[in-house]
Scaffold this motif. Structure first.
Motif, PDB file in Angstrom:
ATOM      1  N   LEU A 150       0.842  -1.186   0.000  1.00 56.67           N
ATOM      2  CA  LEU A 150       0.000   0.000   0.000  1.00 56.67           C
ATOM      3  C   LEU A 150       0.882   1.241   0.000  1.00 56.67           C
ATOM      4  N   ILE A 151       0.457   2.265  -0.746  1.00 60.65           N
ATOM      5  CA  ILE A 151       1.214   3.519  -0.841  1.00 60.65           C
ATOM      6  C   ILE A 151       0.291   4.658  -0.421  1.00 60.65           C
ATOM      7  N   ILE A 152       0.778   5.476   0.501  1.00 63.59           N
ATOM      8  CA  ILE A 152       0.027   6.620   1.018  1.00 63.59           C
ATOM      9  C   ILE A 152       0.854   7.884   0.798  1.00 63.59           C
ATOM     10  N   SER A 153       0.192   8.958   0.414  1.00 63.41           N
ATOM     11  CA  SER A 153       0.858  10.256   0.292  1.00 63.41           C
ATOM     12  C   SER A 153       0.057  11.308   1.034  1.00 63.41           C
ATOM     13  N   ASP A 154       0.701  11.990   1.969  1.00 66.55           N
ATOM     14  CA  ASP A 154       0.122  13.172   2.576  1.00 66.55           C
ATOM     15  C   ASP A 154       0.687  14.370   1.827  1.00 66.55           C
ATOM     16  N   PHE A 155       0.187  14.544   0.610  1.00 64.00           N
ATOM     17  CA  PHE A 155       0.558  15.636  -0.285  1.00 64.00           C
ATOM     18  C   PHE A 155       2.070  15.677  -0.519  1.00 64.00           C
ATOM     19  N   GLU A 156       2.686  14.505  -0.572  1.00 65.84           N
ATOM     20  CA  GLU A 156       4.131  14.401  -0.797  1.00 65.84           C
ATOM     21  C   GLU A 156       4.353  14.007  -2.252  1.00 65.84           C
ATOM     22  N   PRO A 157       4.956  14.865  -3.065  1.00 67.07           N
ATOM     23  CA  PRO A 157       4.958  14.663  -4.516  1.00 67.07           C
ATOM     24  C   PRO A 157       5.842  13.533  -5.030  1.00 67.07           C
ATOM     25  N   VAL A 158       6.990  13.277  -4.399  1.00 69.92           N
ATOM     26  CA  VAL A 158       7.869  12.213  -4.900  1.00 69.92           C
ATOM     27  C   VAL A 158       7.157  10.867  -4.823  1.00 69.92           C
ATOM     28  N   THR A 159       6.557  10.583  -3.691  1.00 73.22           N
ATOM     29  CA  THR A 159       5.819   9.334  -3.525  1.00 73.22           C
ATOM     30  C   THR A 159       4.658   9.248  -4.501  1.00 73.22           C
ATOM     31  N   ALA A 160       3.874  10.334  -4.594  1.00 70.86           N
ATOM     32  CA  ALA A 160       2.687  10.322  -5.452  1.00 70.86           C
ATOM     33  C   ALA A 160       3.047  10.101  -6.916  1.00 70.86           C
ATOM     34  N   TRP A 161       4.079  10.795  -7.394  1.00 68.61           N
ATOM     35  CA  TRP A 161       4.445  10.673  -8.801  1.00 68.61           C
ATOM     36  C   TRP A 161       5.188   9.371  -9.096  1.00 68.61           C
ATOM     37  N   ALA A 162       5.939   8.870  -8.131  1.00 69.91           N
ATOM     38  CA  ALA A 162       6.580   7.559  -8.321  1.00 69.91           C
ATOM     39  C   ALA A 162       5.521   6.475  -8.443  1.00 69.91           C
ATOM     40  N   ALA A 163       4.483   6.570  -7.635  1.00 71.74           N
ATOM     41  CA  ALA A 163       3.396   5.598  -7.719  1.00 71.74           C
ATOM     42  C   ALA A 163       2.689   5.682  -9.066  1.00 71.74           C
ATOM     43  N   ARG A 164       2.460   6.892  -9.529  1.00 72.48           N
ATOM     44  CA  ARG A 164       1.803   7.047 -10.837  1.00 72.48           C
ATOM     45  C   ARG A 164       2.692   6.491 -11.948  1.00 72.48           C
ATOM     46  N   LYS A 165       3.986   6.749 -11.878  1.00 69.83           N
ATOM     47  CA  LYS A 165       4.921   6.265 -12.899  1.00 69.83           C
ATOM     48  C   LYS A 165       4.956   4.730 -12.930  1.00 69.83           C
ATOM     49  N   GLN A 166       4.824   4.126 -11.752  1.00 67.78           N
ATOM     50  CA  GLN A 166       4.861   2.664 -11.655  1.00 67.78           C
ATOM     51  C   GLN A 166       3.468   2.041 -11.734  1.00 67.78           C
ATOM     52  N   ARG A 167       2.474   2.877 -12.056  1.00 68.49           N
ATOM     53  CA  ARG A 167       1.090   2.439 -12.214  1.00 68.49           C
ATOM     54  C   ARG A 167       0.580   1.724 -10.964  1.00 68.49           C
ATOM     55  N   ARG A 168       0.893   2.327  -9.824  1.00 67.35           N
ATOM     56  CA  ARG A 168       0.426   1.829  -8.541  1.00 67.35           C
ATOM     57  C   ARG A 168      -0.634   2.773  -7.992  1.00 67.35           C
ATOM     58  N   LYS A 169      -1.591   2.209  -7.296  1.00 67.41           N
ATOM     59  CA  LYS A 169      -2.590   3.030  -6.641  1.00 67.41           C
ATOM     60  C   LYS A 169      -1.963   3.730  -5.440  1.00 67.41           C
ATOM     61  N   VAL A 170      -2.391   4.968  -5.198  1.00 70.48           N
ATOM     62  CA  VAL A 170      -1.883   5.708  -4.051  1.00 70.48           C
ATOM     63  C   VAL A 170      -3.064   6.361  -3.339  1.00 70.48           C
ATOM     64  N   ILE A 171      -3.092   6.198  -2.018  1.00 73.98           N
ATOM     65  CA  ILE A 171      -4.114   6.819  -1.190  1.00 73.98           C
ATOM     66  C   ILE A 171      -3.600   8.182  -0.741  1.00 73.98           C
ATOM     67  N   GLY A 172      -4.304   9.236  -1.073  1.00 77.69           N
ATOM     68  CA  GLY A 172      -3.934  10.571  -0.619  1.00 77.69           C
ATOM     69  C   GLY A 172      -4.719  10.929   0.630  1.00 77.69           C
ATOM     70  N   ILE A 173      -4.031  11.156   1.733  1.00 77.04           N
ATOM     71  CA  ILE A 173      -4.688  11.503   2.998  1.00 77.04           C
ATOM     72  C   ILE A 173      -4.232  12.891   3.412  1.00 77.04           C
ATOM     73  N   GLY A 174      -5.189  13.815   3.545  1.00 76.93           N
ATOM     74  CA  GLY A 174      -4.799  15.155   3.945  1.00 76.93           C
ATOM     75  C   GLY A 174      -5.855  16.185   3.596  1.00 76.93           C
TER      76      GLY A 174
END
Length: 346
Positions: free
Chosen positions: A96-120
């Motif tokens: 599971l991948i979570i991002s609290d408005f953290e761009p490196v994690t969010a964009w890495a997940a998108r690049k790797q076609r992984r779902k990311v939960i944004g909490i914030g």
């Protein structure tokens, strides 16, 4: 379950929220790796709960004298390093991948076609909530800074939208309040100017926290360095706060029944919208510049609200454990039914 959790490190609100989440995730037995970006590594403090956390440069906003500069933000960004950080962050080992408005994690997940939960709080802006100071650049920043496939938005009120209350500590209501004590946190303002504007209110005691504290020459002002423990101690027994219009500190103040005066960052849509929401809800007052007349009126106005929010961090962690089914209206309504809103007796 292994979780990768990215946290925006600009300011302290995201980190404060992540601390509360970290406690609940740890108690639930999750294996969590944390990543922070947005400030230099040496500027983080009180990070013990994030055992073994990593730091990336990420993206941050350039601020000076209480205003965001999008031009300087763009000029100081390091796109090559940002792309490198995204490309080298391997998320394959995580469930599971979570991002609290953290761009490196969010964009890495998108690049790797992984779902990311944004909490914030920022993810609440995907819904129809009070919005002010918006412009095309601000809208694009909010949408693409740290994109998520599922956003769990947070706010002080639901506004009829599928969003949750704030994720904050839920301490007991303070038994004793020092009526002349005011906590001040204006990290994006000139600290010398802040002290000079507060110095005339000699019947009040100001505890001013700054990233780079200056020596106070005024008897009614104590200048302090950033400290989570020290700040929480002062926040607990003060009468009110003067701060920029960040989300997390105002949430804590509402939970503790403190009166609130905010000075939103100029050109920062989120903070201007937060100020508008506080005014609309009757939870706080706003000044758009540091104005002694406004401060004086607020100091002598005892209006404050005490809002008891549930343990939303625990609710979110249980939602993660149960497979992250869609938060339908019944789920949202059930959470908000436990919120109590009361005026503070003076």
């Amino acid at each position: 379950m292994k979780i990768f959790y990215g946290v925006q490190g600009t300011g302290n609100g995201h980190i404060t929220r992540a601390r509360v989440m970290a406690k609940e995730l740890q108690q639930a037995g999750f294996d969590v790796s944390y990543q922070f970006s947005g400030r230099p590594a040496e500027k983080y403090f009180d990070m013990e709960i994030f055992n073994g956390y990593r730091v990336k440069e990420g993206l941050t906003f350039n601020t000076a004298k209480g205003q965001v500069s999008y031009l300087k933000t763009a000029l100081q960004a390091s796109p090559v390093q940002f792309y490198k950080d995204i490309s080298t962050l391997d998320l394959s080992a995580y469930d599971l991948i979570i991002s609290d408005f953290e761009p490196v994690t969010a964009w890495a997940a998108r690049k790797q076609r992984r779902k990311v939960i944004g909490i914030g709080h920022q993810y609440a802006f995907g819904h129809n909530i009070p919005r002010k100071g918006s412009d095309p650049i601000a809208n694009q920043v909010m949408k693409y800074f740290a994109p998520a496939t599922t956003g769990v938005g947070l706010h002080w009120h639901h506004f009829g939208q599928p969003i949750l209350p704030p994720i904050i500590e839920t301490p007991e209501f303070p038994a004793n309040i020092q009526s002349d004590k005011i906590v001040v946190y204006l990290p994006f303002e000139d600290p010398n100017y802040v002290l000079s504007q507060l110095s005339c209110f000699e019947n009040f005691e100001f505890h001013v926290y700054s990233p780079e504290p200056v020596v106070s020459k005024f008897a009614n002002i104590v200048s302090k360095p950033l400290s989570r423990a020290g700040f929480q101690k002062d926040l607990y027994d003060c009468a009110g706060i003067i701060s920029n219009a960040g989300f997390e500190l105002a949430s804590e103040a509402l939970q503790l029944g403190k009166k609130i005066l905010v000075k939103p960052l100029h050109s920062q849509m989120e903070q201007i919208s937060n100020a508008a929401a506080l005014e609309q809800l009757g939870y706080g007052r706003t000044m758009y510049d540091i104005q002694p007349a406004v401060i004086e009126a607020w100091l002598h106005n005892h209006h404050a609200m005490h809002i008891t929010y549930p343990n939303v961090a625990k609710i979110v962690v249980e939602w993660l454990q149960q497979g992250m089914v869609e938060m339908d209206q019944a789920f949202i309504d059930n959470v908000w039914e436990s919120v109590q809103i009361l005026p503070v007796a003076q």
